[in-house]
Scaffold this motif. Structure first.
Motif, mmCIF file in Angstrom:
data_model
loop_
_atom_site.group_PDB
_atom_site.id
_atom_site.type_symbol
_atom_site.label_atom_id
_atom_site.label_comp_id
_atom_site.label_asym_id
_atom_site.label_seq_id
_atom_site.Cartn_x
_atom_site.Cartn_y
_atom_site.Cartn_z
ATOM 1 N N THR A 295 -15.753 -12.159 16.661
ATOM 2 C CA THR A 295 -15.636 -11.145 15.628
ATOM 3 C C THR A 295 -14.275 -10.451 15.761
ATOM 4 O O THR A 295 -13.379 -10.944 16.454
ATOM 5 N N ALA A 296 -14.116 -9.321 15.087
ATOM 6 C CA ALA A 296 -12.886 -8.523 15.174
ATOM 7 C C ALA A 296 -13.270 -7.059 15.116
ATOM 8 O O ALA A 296 -14.276 -6.695 14.491
ATOM 9 N N ASP A 297 -12.489 -6.216 15.777
ATOM 10 C CA ASP A 297 -12.747 -4.786 15.695
ATOM 11 C C ASP A 297 -12.465 -4.261 14.292
ATOM 12 O O ASP A 297 -13.094 -3.322 13.817
ATOM 13 N N HIS A 298 -11.506 -4.873 13.642
ATOM 14 C CA HIS A 298 -11.121 -4.559 12.262
ATOM 15 C C HIS A 298 -10.183 -5.663 11.799
ATOM 16 O O HIS A 298 -9.774 -6.522 12.586
ATOM 17 N N GLY A 299 -9.825 -5.645 10.524
ATOM 18 C CA GLY A 299 -8.871 -6.622 10.004
ATOM 19 C C GLY A 299 -7.471 -6.045 9.925
ATOM 20 O O GLY A 299 -7.076 -5.233 10.769
ATOM 21 N N GLU A 300 -6.748 -6.429 8.885
ATOM 22 C CA GLU A 300 -5.362 -5.983 8.742
ATOM 23 C C GLU A 300 -4.998 -5.912 7.263
ATOM 24 O O GLU A 300 -5.371 -6.796 6.475
ATOM 25 N N ASN A 301 -4.287 -4.855 6.892
ATOM 26 C CA ASN A 301 -3.683 -4.804 5.566
ATOM 27 C C ASN A 301 -2.397 -5.614 5.579
ATOM 28 O O ASN A 301 -1.556 -5.439 6.469
ATOM 29 N N LEU A 302 -2.243 -6.487 4.593
ATOM 30 C CA LEU A 302 -1.074 -7.369 4.525
ATOM 31 C C LEU A 302 -0.286 -7.183 3.234
ATOM 32 O O LEU A 302 0.396 -8.102 2.769
ATOM 33 N N GLY A 303 -0.384 -6.001 2.663
ATOM 34 C CA GLY A 303 0.448 -5.679 1.512
ATOM 35 C C GLY A 303 -0.024 -6.244 0.193
ATOM 36 O O GLY A 303 0.719 -6.207 -0.794
ATOM 37 N N TYR A 304 -1.265 -6.729 0.144
ATOM 38 C CA TYR A 304 -1.792 -7.242 -1.121
ATOM 39 C C TYR A 304 -2.220 -6.079 -2.016
ATOM 40 O O TYR A 304 -2.449 -4.950 -1.549
ATOM 41 N N GLU A 305 -2.360 -6.372 -3.298
ATOM 42 C CA GLU A 305 -2.795 -5.336 -4.238
ATOM 43 C C GLU A 305 -4.135 -4.737 -3.812
ATOM 44 O O GLU A 305 -4.332 -3.522 -3.857
ATOM 45 N N SER A 306 -5.062 -5.613 -3.369
ATOM 46 C CA SER A 306 -6.375 -5.138 -2.926
ATOM 47 C C SER A 306 -6.288 -4.286 -1.668
ATOM 48 O O SER A 306 -7.203 -3.517 -1.375
ATOM 49 N N ASP A 307 -5.191 -4.414 -0.924
ATOM 50 C CA ASP A 307 -4.953 -3.579 0.264
ATOM 51 C C ASP A 307 -4.281 -2.264 -0.097
ATOM 52 O O ASP A 307 -3.922 -1.494 0.804
ATOM 53 N N GLY A 308 -4.062 -2.035 -1.392
ATOM 54 C CA GLY A 308 -3.314 -0.851 -1.806
ATOM 55 C C GLY A 308 -1.841 -0.970 -1.477
ATOM 56 O O GLY A 308 -1.147 0.033 -1.365
ATOM 57 N N TYR A 309 -1.350 -2.211 -1.332
ATOM 58 C CA TYR A 309 0.037 -2.511 -0.931
ATOM 59 C C TYR A 309 0.386 -1.886 0.417
ATOM 60 O O TYR A 309 1.560 -1.610 0.707
ATOM 61 N N LEU A 310 -0.616 -1.684 1.248
ATOM 62 C CA LEU A 310 -0.388 -1.132 2.586
ATOM 63 C C LEU A 310 -0.197 -2.248 3.598
ATOM 64 O O LEU A 310 -0.700 -3.358 3.431
ATOM 65 N N MET A 311 0.500 -1.919 4.673
ATOM 66 C CA MET A 311 0.638 -2.798 5.823
ATOM 67 C C MET A 311 -0.043 -2.154 7.028
ATOM 68 O O MET A 311 -0.217 -0.946 7.091
ATOM 69 N N ASN A 312 -0.418 -2.974 7.972
ATOM 70 C CA ASN A 312 -1.098 -2.628 9.225
ATOM 71 C C ASN A 312 -2.462 -1.983 8.949
ATOM 72 O O ASN A 312 -3.125 -2.311 7.971
ATOM 73 N N HIS A 313 -2.903 -1.063 9.793
ATOM 74 C CA HIS A 313 -4.252 -0.535 9.643
ATOM 75 C C HIS A 313 -4.293 0.985 9.790
ATOM 76 O O HIS A 313 -5.231 1.544 10.348
ATOM 77 N N MET A 314 -3.286 1.651 9.257
ATOM 78 C CA MET A 314 -3.281 3.102 9.299
ATOM 79 C C MET A 314 -3.881 3.684 8.017
ATOM 80 O O MET A 314 -3.685 3.155 6.927
ATOM 81 N N SER A 315 -4.640 4.751 8.154
ATOM 82 C CA SER A 315 -5.084 5.579 7.025
ATOM 83 C C SER A 315 -5.742 4.782 5.914
ATOM 84 O O SER A 315 -5.471 5.012 4.737
ATOM 85 N N SER A 316 -6.621 3.875 6.252
ATOM 86 C CA SER A 316 -7.206 3.016 5.222
ATOM 87 C C SER A 316 -8.596 2.543 5.629
ATOM 88 O O SER A 316 -8.885 2.367 6.819
ATOM 89 N N LEU A 317 -9.433 2.333 4.627
ATOM 90 C CA LEU A 317 -10.731 1.680 4.809
ATOM 91 C C LEU A 317 -10.871 0.563 3.773
ATOM 92 O O LEU A 317 -11.921 0.370 3.164
ATOM 93 N N SER A 318 -9.801 -0.194 3.590
ATOM 94 C CA SER A 318 -9.812 -1.302 2.632
ATOM 95 C C SER A 318 -10.714 -2.427 3.126
ATOM 96 O O SER A 318 -11.088 -2.485 4.302
ATOM 97 N N GLU A 319 -11.032 -3.372 2.239
ATOM 98 C CA GLU A 319 -11.792 -4.545 2.648
ATOM 99 C C GLU A 319 -10.978 -5.440 3.577
ATOM 100 O O GLU A 319 -11.534 -6.158 4.403
ATOM 101 N N GLY A 320 -9.640 -5.404 3.432
ATOM 102 C CA GLY A 320 -8.799 -6.133 4.372
ATOM 103 C C GLY A 320 -9.026 -5.683 5.798
ATOM 104 O O GLY A 320 -8.885 -6.467 6.746
ATOM 105 N N LEU A 321 -9.423 -4.421 5.978
ATOM 106 C CA LEU A 321 -9.706 -3.880 7.308
ATOM 107 C C LEU A 321 -11.173 -3.994 7.699
ATOM 108 O O LEU A 321 -11.484 -4.291 8.850
#
Length: 481
Positions: A295-321
């Motif tokens: 498993t994983a503790d969490h995922g990662e934001n990779l700058g996709y639209e669905s990630d809110g154009y965010l990178m890494n895993h700060m300040s977010s509860l996106s599905e990417g995470l």
């Protein structure tokens, strides 16, 4: 079931691995799996609260472990899934390359033994070279001579010298346009884990954290360059994730983000090979069955639209995470009913809140019913950014508390600033589609944000002052400071 018959249970946390990339590139593990939980959600979006949640099944406001309190001291050992299995005769071991899931932050007290592995300590029996560097009072040639003296005086001199050589090679590769000669600890963790699981006479409960997919990202030896296509001299420290997060869209960072995506995918493929080899080694090296939860503790934001154009895993509860892999792999036939070789896919919603119950069920020897862990509802929560706030950014925004509640194919969001949103999560893995015409049901969120989201003396700025220089250097390299 007697102690002699109990299986080893191994939880493999592929730190920062999101579900969609795992599904595409972890092909070996997907094929090896007896059970695949396709709708697994983490309890938080970054390492500290997510690890606390994995141990207890609870969110940060309940564990007391979050950006304001990054040590694991508030958690009672008896409130984890480790304690009852220890009482049942299991030895517990943690092998980790995540500094948060290490003795530095009190994570080791949940286990009988903990083996930290880092870029400065690939061979865990040897000395920690980064600790030596932080403590030294000399420079130049004398610094090297001092290291050699200390290494030779160490209980394991050869391993200590090797740690120094490997760290220096990594440092040289970072300054020159050449491929990094080593991974970020994955192979060392697998080797150590194999030994720690197979050598004891009784059953072992193991937790391992692989940090290879966590930033920073750079090409290293063993990656499939046909996947990433990135030049040897690229390093993700050439730009700041926080600058991407502060921008509107990717803009000038688009090409760099594409490189990170390629390296991230190639690293997941690499981890797939490392863990598949570990499964083979455990099957060959121990008569006792081993059951692995990947498993994983969490995922990662990779700058996709669905990630809110965010990178890494700060300040977010996106599905990417929050949407993470959860595959059960066994070296024997003990997971499913006889004759059913799998894989069995559990497609409904599930949560790390049930990790402890899954482990206890697998360890019991009773028939394992994976569909018993499907849920009508799941939740996740964070407070604080978890890493650096963008320069000039609104601190109240980036540091805000955030919560989500899942109900089947809907994800409901609320933050401390009063923002609410509804997302459809019935589509592809790690993706969410906002439904602005829908509203959050009244009373869905059980309580208001409380005192746990306010600043205090244990805030994220203060915590860094309480760790040693070597740990600070590691946290800075990982982007947390």
């Amino acid at each position: 079931m007697t102690g002699r018959d109990r299986p080893n249970v191994v939880v493999l946390c592929l730190d920062t691995v999101r579900k969609d990339v795992y599904d595409r590139y972890a092909t070996r593990l997907r094929e090896l799996a007896a059970v695949r939980f396709e709708g697994m959600r983490a309890l938080a979006g970054w390492s500290v609260p997510s690890h606390a949640g994995m141990l207890t099944g609870s969110v940060p406001s309940e564990t007391g472990v979050h950006a304001r309190q990054r040590r694991f001291d508030p958690i009672d050992v008896d409130d984890t899934w480790i304690a009852p299995l220890s009482r049942a005769g299991y030895e517990s071991v943690c092998v980790t390359s995540n500094i948060y899931a290490s003795p530095v932050f009190g994570f080791d007290r949940f286990f009988d033994r903990t083996v930290p592995i880092s870029p400065s300590r690939r061979l865990p029996a040897g000395m920690d070279v980064q600790q030596h560097i932080s403590d030294r009072s000399t420079d130049g040639v004398e610094a090297y001579a001092d290291f050699v003296r200390q290494a030779l005086a160490h209980e394991h001199p050869l391993q200590s010298l090797c740690n120094g050589v490997l760290l220096k090679l990594d440092d040289v590769s970072r300054k020159l346009p050449i491929e990094k000669p080593t991974d970020f600890g994955g192979r060392a963790i697998a080797r150590t884990l194999e030994r720690e699981v197979t050598e004891p006479d009784g059953p072992v409960l193991a937790f391992a954290n692989f940090m290879d997919a966590h930033g920073p990202h750079t090409p290293f030896r063993g990656l499939d360059d046909s996947i990433h296509g990135v030049s040897a001299g690229f390093h993700s420290s050439s730009f700041r994730d926080s600058d991407v997060n502060a921008a509107e869209g990717l803009g000038e960072f688009e090409s760099d983000v594409e490189r990170v995506r390629g390296l991230y995918a190639a690293t997941v493929d690499y981890l797939d090979r490392v863990v598949a080899d570990l499964v083979t080694a455990l099957a060959a090296g121990d008569d006792r069955e081993s059951i692995l939860i990947v498993t994983a503790d969490h995922g990662e934001n990779l700058g996709y639209e669905s990630d809110g154009y965010l990178m890494n895993h700060m300040s977010s509860l996106s599905e990417g995470l929050l949407h993470v892999p959860f595959d059960v792999v066994a070296t024997g036939d003990g997971v499913l009913e006889p004759g059913n070789r799998g894989p069995v896919d559990v497609n409904g919603l599930s949560s790390h809140a049930d990790l402890g119950d899954v482990i206890r069920s697998l360890a019991s020897g009773d028939p394992f019913d994976p569909f018993a862990f499907e849920r009508e509802r799941a939740r996740a929560e964070i407070v604080g950014s978890g890493s650096g706030i963008p320069e000039g950014g609104d601190e109240s925004y980036w540091d805000r508390g955030q919560r989500v509640v899942y109900r089947r194919d809907r994800k409901y969001y609320r933050d401390r600033l009063g923002t609410e949103a509804v997302y459809d999560v019935s589509g592809p893995p790690s993706k969410q589609t906002e439904r602005p015409e829908e509203t959050v049901p009244e009373g869905l969120f059980e309580s208001a944000f409380g005192e746990w989201v306010t600043d205090d003396d244990h805030g994220e700025r203060a915590f860094a002052e309480n760790v040693d220089a070597a740990s600070r250097a590691r946290l800075e390299d990982l982007g947390y400071l």
